[in-house]
Design a protein around this motif. Structure first.
Motif, PDB file in Angstrom:
ATOM      1  N   GLU A  61       0.800  -1.228   0.000  1.00 29.97           N
ATOM      2  CA  GLU A  61       0.000   0.000   0.000  1.00 29.97           C
ATOM      3  C   GLU A  61       0.836   1.283   0.000  1.00 29.97           C
ATOM      4  N   LEU A  62       2.158   1.162   0.119  1.00 24.64           N
ATOM      5  CA  LEU A  62       3.001   2.359   0.186  1.00 24.64           C
ATOM      6  C   LEU A  62       4.033   2.374  -0.940  1.00 24.64           C
ATOM      7  N   ILE A  63       4.486   3.589  -1.287  1.00 23.82           N
ATOM      8  CA  ILE A  63       5.548   3.750  -2.280  1.00 23.82           C
ATOM      9  C   ILE A  63       6.702   4.530  -1.657  1.00 23.82           C
ATOM     10  N   PHE A  64       7.877   4.338  -2.223  1.00 21.40           N
ATOM     11  CA  PHE A  64       9.118   4.920  -1.719  1.00 21.40           C
ATOM     12  C   PHE A  64       9.522   6.047  -2.664  1.00 21.40           C
ATOM     13  N   VAL A  65       9.518   7.266  -2.143  1.00 18.22           N
ATOM     14  CA  VAL A  65       9.811   8.455  -2.948  1.00 18.22           C
ATOM     15  C   VAL A  65      11.091   9.083  -2.417  1.00 18.22           C
ATOM     16  N   GLU A  66      12.113   9.181  -3.257  1.00 23.04           N
ATOM     17  CA  GLU A  66      13.396   9.709  -2.797  1.00 23.04           C
ATOM     18  C   GLU A  66      13.789  10.941  -3.596  1.00 23.04           C
ATOM     19  N   GLY A  67      14.288  11.946  -2.893  1.00 22.94           N
ATOM     20  CA  GLY A  67      14.732  13.181  -3.534  1.00 22.94           C
ATOM     21  C   GLY A  67      13.741  14.306  -3.305  1.00 22.94           C
ATOM     22  N   LEU A  68      14.257  15.529  -3.159  1.00 20.29           N
ATOM     23  CA  LEU A  68      13.399  16.664  -2.816  1.00 20.29           C
ATOM     24  C   LEU A  68      12.385  16.967  -3.904  1.00 20.29           C
ATOM     25  N   ARG A  69      12.833  16.989  -5.152  1.00 26.28           N
ATOM     26  CA  ARG A  69      11.901  17.340  -6.226  1.00 26.28           C
ATOM     27  C   ARG A  69      10.761  16.347  -6.318  1.00 26.28           C
ATOM     28  N   LEU A  70      11.087  15.053  -6.249  1.00 25.24           N
ATOM     29  CA  LEU A  70      10.038  14.043  -6.345  1.00 25.24           C
ATOM     30  C   LEU A  70       9.138  14.070  -5.115  1.00 25.24           C
ATOM     31  N   ALA A  71       9.706  14.365  -3.959  1.00 25.86           N
ATOM     32  CA  ALA A  71       8.892  14.508  -2.749  1.00 25.86           C
ATOM     33  C   ALA A  71       7.921  15.671  -2.894  1.00 25.86           C
ATOM     34  N   GLU A  72       8.384  16.760  -3.478  1.00 25.14           N
ATOM     35  CA  GLU A  72       7.498  17.912  -3.726  1.00 25.14           C
ATOM     36  C   GLU A  72       6.399  17.550  -4.713  1.00 25.14           C
ATOM     37  N   GLU A  73       6.738  16.759  -5.733  1.00 27.43           N
ATOM     38  CA  GLU A  73       5.732  16.312  -6.695  1.00 27.43           C
ATOM     39  C   GLU A  73       4.663  15.474  -6.003  1.00 27.43           C
ATOM     40  N   ILE A 101       0.691  11.304   2.639  1.00 32.10           N
ATOM     41  CA  ILE A 101       2.061  11.084   3.086  1.00 32.10           C
ATOM     42  C   ILE A 101       2.053  10.336   4.409  1.00 32.10           C
ATOM     43  N   GLU A 102       2.626   9.144   4.388  1.00 29.62           N
ATOM     44  CA  GLU A 102       2.691   8.335   5.595  1.00 29.62           C
ATOM     45  C   GLU A 102       3.840   8.799   6.490  1.00 29.62           C
ATOM     46  N   ALA A 103       5.003   9.049   5.886  1.00 32.06           N
ATOM     47  CA  ALA A 103       6.174   9.447   6.671  1.00 32.06           C
ATOM     48  C   ALA A 103       7.146  10.219   5.805  1.00 32.06           C
ATOM     49  N   VAL A 104       7.908  11.097   6.439  1.00 28.77           N
ATOM     50  CA  VAL A 104       8.991  11.799   5.765  1.00 28.77           C
ATOM     51  C   VAL A 104      10.234  11.708   6.646  1.00 28.77           C
ATOM     52  N   ARG A 118       4.067  10.666  10.291  1.00 30.26           N
ATOM     53  CA  ARG A 118       5.317  10.611  11.052  1.00 30.26           C
ATOM     54  C   ARG A 118       6.396  11.376  10.305  1.00 30.26           C
ATOM     55  N   SER A 119       7.243  12.055  11.027  1.00 28.53           N
ATOM     56  CA  SER A 119       8.381  12.746  10.411  1.00 28.53           C
ATOM     57  C   SER A 119       9.584  12.602  11.330  1.00 28.53           C
ATOM     58  N   ALA A 120      10.762  12.565  10.711  1.00 30.58           N
ATOM     59  CA  ALA A 120      11.981  12.379  11.500  1.00 30.58           C
ATOM     60  C   ALA A 120      13.174  12.894  10.714  1.00 30.58           C
ATOM     61  N   SER A 121      14.173  13.339  11.438  1.00 31.61           N
ATOM     62  CA  SER A 121      15.445  13.716  10.833  1.00 31.61           C
ATOM     63  C   SER A 121      16.466  12.620  11.104  1.00 31.61           C
ATOM     64  N   VAL A 135      10.335   9.955   1.296  1.00 30.32           N
ATOM     65  CA  VAL A 135       8.925  10.043   1.667  1.00 30.32           C
ATOM     66  C   VAL A 135       8.284   8.682   1.434  1.00 30.32           C
ATOM     67  N   LEU A 136       7.519   8.225   2.399  1.00 30.33           N
ATOM     68  CA  LEU A 136       6.684   7.040   2.236  1.00 30.33           C
ATOM     69  C   LEU A 136       5.257   7.535   2.055  1.00 30.33           C
ATOM     70  N   ALA A 137       4.675   7.219   0.910  1.00 33.69           N
ATOM     71  CA  ALA A 137       3.348   7.743   0.580  1.00 33.69           C
ATOM     72  C   ALA A 137       2.408   6.614   0.189  1.00 33.69           C
ATOM     73  N   GLN A 138       1.126   6.886   0.294  1.00 35.00           N
ATOM     74  CA  GLN A 138       0.139   5.911  -0.149  1.00 35.00           C
ATOM     75  C   GLN A 138       0.271   5.711  -1.655  1.00 35.00           C
ATOM     76  N   ARG A 139       0.228   4.464  -2.086  1.00 39.88           N
ATOM     77  CA  ARG A 139       0.304   4.161  -3.516  1.00 39.88           C
ATOM     78  C   ARG A 139      -0.881   4.823  -4.243  1.00 39.88           C
ATOM     79  N   PRO A 140      -0.617   5.524  -5.328  1.00 42.33           N
ATOM     80  CA  PRO A 140      -1.722   6.121  -6.090  1.00 42.33           C
ATOM     81  C   PRO A 140      -2.712   5.052  -6.546  1.00 42.33           C
ATOM     82  N   VAL A 141      -3.972   5.407  -6.573  1.00 44.85           N
ATOM     83  CA  VAL A 141      -5.001   4.473  -7.020  1.00 44.85           C
ATOM     84  C   VAL A 141      -4.836   4.260  -8.523  1.00 44.85           C
ATOM     85  N   SER A 142      -4.812   2.998  -8.942  1.00 43.55           N
ATOM     86  CA  SER A 142      -4.743   2.695 -10.368  1.00 43.55           C
ATOM     87  C   SER A 142      -5.739   1.593 -10.677  1.00 43.55           C
ATOM     88  N   GLY A 143      -6.202   1.572 -11.897  1.00 44.51           N
ATOM     89  CA  GLY A 143      -7.182   0.568 -12.298  1.00 44.51           C
ATOM     90  C   GLY A 143      -8.007   1.074 -13.455  1.00 44.51           C
TER      91      GLY A 143
END
Length: 266
Positions: A24-36, A44-47, A72-75, A95-103
């Motif tokens: 149910e979650l996706i792994f997003v790495e990098g500031l630009r992609l996190a902003e997207e 957003i589950e966690a940053v 949740r957020s943490a440094s 960033v750990l985010a909810q997987r976008p709905v697809s179908g």
């Protein structure tokens, strides 16, 4: 919260998401992609961000906004971020985010008699999958379909290649090829595949007469004879010299932008 150990529970979860073990979650790495991800309205589950990135003025606002909406957020130090990064050089934020709905239900509302769609069939290189999704958005494609055994369009490498397009384009992932063909037929969507031995050049074909689904096959083998036969038409990209084929993402760009050019001029 400040993380000081590799064995921290949040870091352990991040590794599981990175490795595709949390559906149910996706792994997003990098500031630009996190902003997207943030701007696309994903939950957003966690940053997790580095102390070094937080000191950069440009990043502070985005980190604050992400932390405000995240559960949740943490440094952490760059060294600890390296332990969860899938790149050689940590990007300073995950960033750990909810997987976008697809179908199919995501595509049906956006498809009309003029729509251009892309079908990715059994492409196993996530970099190519991401690149094609990015190209598809740039070429005004209405939506993307990925079939079973195609690389996950929401995997870290695919997301990096798509650079945010995977968050915005309607998508039907993990579809059955025969079901896709039936769905297109029921909606009068013409199915056009690429085949190096096709008689019709992609530039000679009219991409403006109806809704069209462009079908792209595996990088190594291409579509099977039966899969080509199931499409209404096959097109080729004429090539010079001894070159037999192109990288599938390059081929997609060539064909899609010809379709976009024709559609702008109609």
């Amino acid at each position: 919260m400040h993380i000081t150990s590799r064995d921290n529970a949040l870091l352990r979860q991040a590794r599981l998401v990175r490795d595709g073990k949390v559906d149910e979650l996706i792994f997003v790495e990098g500031l630009r992609l996190a902003e997207e991800a943030l701007n696309s309205g994903l939950k957003i589950e966690a940053v997790i961000y580095s102390d070094e990135l937080l000191r950069k003025e440009r990043a502070q606002t985005s980190i604050k906004q992400l932390a405000e909406v995240a559960k949740r957020s943490a440094s952490a130090s760059e060294k600890l971020l390296e332990s969860i990064s899938y790149t050689k050089t940590p990007q300073g934020i995950v960033v750990l985010a909810q997987r976008p709905v697809s179908g199919v239900d995501q595509l049906t509302p956006v498809v009309d008699s003029t729509s251009l769609l892309v079908v990715l069939h059994q492409l196993n290189n996530p970099v190519n999958v991401g690149a094609i999704i990015r190209t598809a958005e740039a070429a005004a494609v209405a939506g993307v379909i990925t079939t079973k055994n195609t690389s996950d369009p929401f995997s870290p490498k695919s997301l990096r290649g798509a650079m945010g397009s995977a968050f915005r384009l309607p998508m039907w992932a993990d579809a059955d090829y025969e079901q896709v063909m039936e769905w297109c037929d029921a909606r009068n969507i013409q199915t056009v595949c690429t085949d190096a031995s096709a008689k019709t050049s992609y530039a000679e074909f009219s991409w403006t007469t109806s809704a069209i689904a462009l079908i792209l096959g595996p990088e190594s083998t291409g579509l099977t004879d039966n899969e080509i036969a199931a499409a209404e038409l096959a097109v080729r990209i004429p090539m010079s010299g001894e070159v037999e084929s192109l990288n599938v993402s390059v081929a997609a760009g060539i064909v899609l932008f010809e379709a976009a050019r024709q559609r702008r001029q109609r």
